[in-house]
Design a protein around this motif. Structure first.
Motif, PDB file in Angstrom:
ATOM      1  N   VAL A  42      -5.053 -12.165 -24.546  1.00 37.95           N
ATOM      2  CA  VAL A  42      -6.405 -11.568 -24.585  1.00 37.95           C
ATOM      3  C   VAL A  42      -6.719 -11.025 -25.697  1.00 37.95           C
ATOM      4  O   VAL A  42      -7.748 -11.020 -26.366  1.00 37.95           O
ATOM      5  CB  VAL A  42      -6.620 -10.715 -23.259  1.00 37.95           C
ATOM      6  CG1 VAL A  42      -7.861  -9.780 -23.336  1.00 37.95           C
ATOM      7  CG2 VAL A  42      -6.628 -11.558 -21.877  1.00 37.95           C
ATOM      8  N   GLN A  43      -5.713 -10.204 -26.445  1.00 43.85           N
ATOM      9  CA  GLN A  43      -5.824  -9.472 -27.445  1.00 43.85           C
ATOM     10  C   GLN A  43      -6.318 -10.502 -28.478  1.00 43.85           C
ATOM     11  O   GLN A  43      -6.946 -10.530 -29.513  1.00 43.85           O
ATOM     12  CB  GLN A  43      -4.783  -8.697 -27.991  1.00 43.85           C
ATOM     13  CG  GLN A  43      -4.964  -7.762 -29.146  1.00 43.85           C
ATOM     14  CD  GLN A  43      -3.778  -7.150 -29.519  1.00 43.85           C
ATOM     15  OE1 GLN A  43      -2.630  -7.223 -28.840  1.00 43.85           O
ATOM     16  NE2 GLN A  43      -3.847  -6.160 -30.546  1.00 43.85           N
ATOM     17  N   CYS A  56      -7.505 -13.409 -28.563  1.00 41.16           N
ATOM     18  CA  CYS A  56      -8.507 -13.938 -28.376  1.00 41.16           C
ATOM     19  C   CYS A  56      -9.933 -13.202 -28.647  1.00 41.16           C
ATOM     20  O   CYS A  56     -10.851 -13.519 -29.088  1.00 41.16           O
ATOM     21  CB  CYS A  56      -8.780 -14.566 -27.125  1.00 41.16           C
ATOM     22  SG  CYS A  56      -7.728 -16.033 -26.702  1.00 41.16           S
ATOM     23  N   THR A  57      -9.679 -11.983 -28.243  1.00 42.88           N
ATOM     24  CA  THR A  57     -10.790 -10.981 -28.518  1.00 42.88           C
ATOM     25  C   THR A  57     -10.902 -10.436 -29.803  1.00 42.88           C
ATOM     26  O   THR A  57     -11.871 -10.353 -30.447  1.00 42.88           O
ATOM     27  CB  THR A  57     -10.926  -9.807 -27.553  1.00 42.88           C
ATOM     28  OG1 THR A  57      -9.608  -9.312 -27.602  1.00 42.88           O
ATOM     29  CG2 THR A  57     -11.032 -10.497 -25.962  1.00 42.88           C
ATOM     30  N   VAL A  58      -9.664 -10.133 -30.309  1.00 41.14           N
ATOM     31  CA  VAL A  58      -9.874  -9.299 -31.953  1.00 41.14           C
ATOM     32  C   VAL A  58      -9.816 -10.416 -32.821  1.00 41.14           C
ATOM     33  O   VAL A  58     -10.088 -10.137 -33.941  1.00 41.14           O
ATOM     34  CB  VAL A  58      -8.525  -8.409 -31.669  1.00 41.14           C
ATOM     35  CG1 VAL A  58      -8.390  -7.900 -33.080  1.00 41.14           C
ATOM     36  CG2 VAL A  58      -8.435  -7.427 -30.909  1.00 41.14           C
ATOM     37  N   GLY A  59      -9.269 -11.555 -32.440  1.00 43.86           N
ATOM     38  CA  GLY A  59      -8.956 -12.562 -33.487  1.00 43.86           C
ATOM     39  C   GLY A  59      -7.581 -12.525 -34.261  1.00 43.86           C
ATOM     40  O   GLY A  59      -6.673 -11.844 -33.555  1.00 43.86           O
TER      41      GLY A  59
END
Length: 158
Positions: free
Chosen positions: A26-27, A29-32
């Motif tokens: 998740v990190q 995917c969200t932060v890049g």
């Protein structure tokens, strides 16, 4: 249901590993992928190792305990390197400029708070009772045969 060391460590390993693996994905995917690719991949792999070791740990396999120890040491070293870097690269606030001791205090306290759980896990995995619990599962599965004591052997010779 009796929660033995093997079962408790197996359940904990699976829960922790699943949480680490999902949170890392998740990190990422969200932060890049900005600067967190290597650490993200390392923690994702360690999370999967924890998750996949849950069943052998639950069954009390000694090799799984040893692999969990190795993975825990890798995560501990990764956290010991990563946490101080993340805390020290935080932008300075006006209060930190007025109080120069806040930054080192934050660095020390943040590092201690992130390193305490892995140190506790390593201490538990090295504990004598835990090692004994896992070794007793690997003992021979052959039934023990009664042997004649010297006293009974001499009585049967008469």
């Amino acid at each position: 249901m009796r929660l033995s060391w093997e079962r408790l460590i197996g359940i904990t390993s699976g829960t922790f590993g699943g949480g680490i693996a999902v949170a890392t994905v998740v990190q990422l995917c969200t932060v890049g992928l900005r600067g967190t690719l290597l650490s993200g991949v390392i923690f994702w792999v360690c999370g999967w190792v924890f998750l996949l070791l849950a069943v052998p740990l639950y069954a009390g396999r000694e090799w799984a305990r040893r692999l969990l120890l190795l993975t825990s040491y890798c995560m501990f070293i990764g956290l010991a390197i990563l946490v101080p870097l993340l805390v020290s690269h935080k932008p300075r606030s006006p209060s930190e400029l007025a109080h120069p001791y806040l930054r080192p205090l934050t660095l020390i306290c943040g590092t201690i708070s992130f390193l305490t759980p892995p140190v506790f896990i390593l201490a538990v995995l090295h504990h004598f009772d835990v090692r004994r619990a896992f070794r007793s599962r690997n003992a021979s599965n052959q039934a023990m045969q009664p042997t004649a004591s010297p006293r009974t052997a001499s009585l049967s010779d008469d």
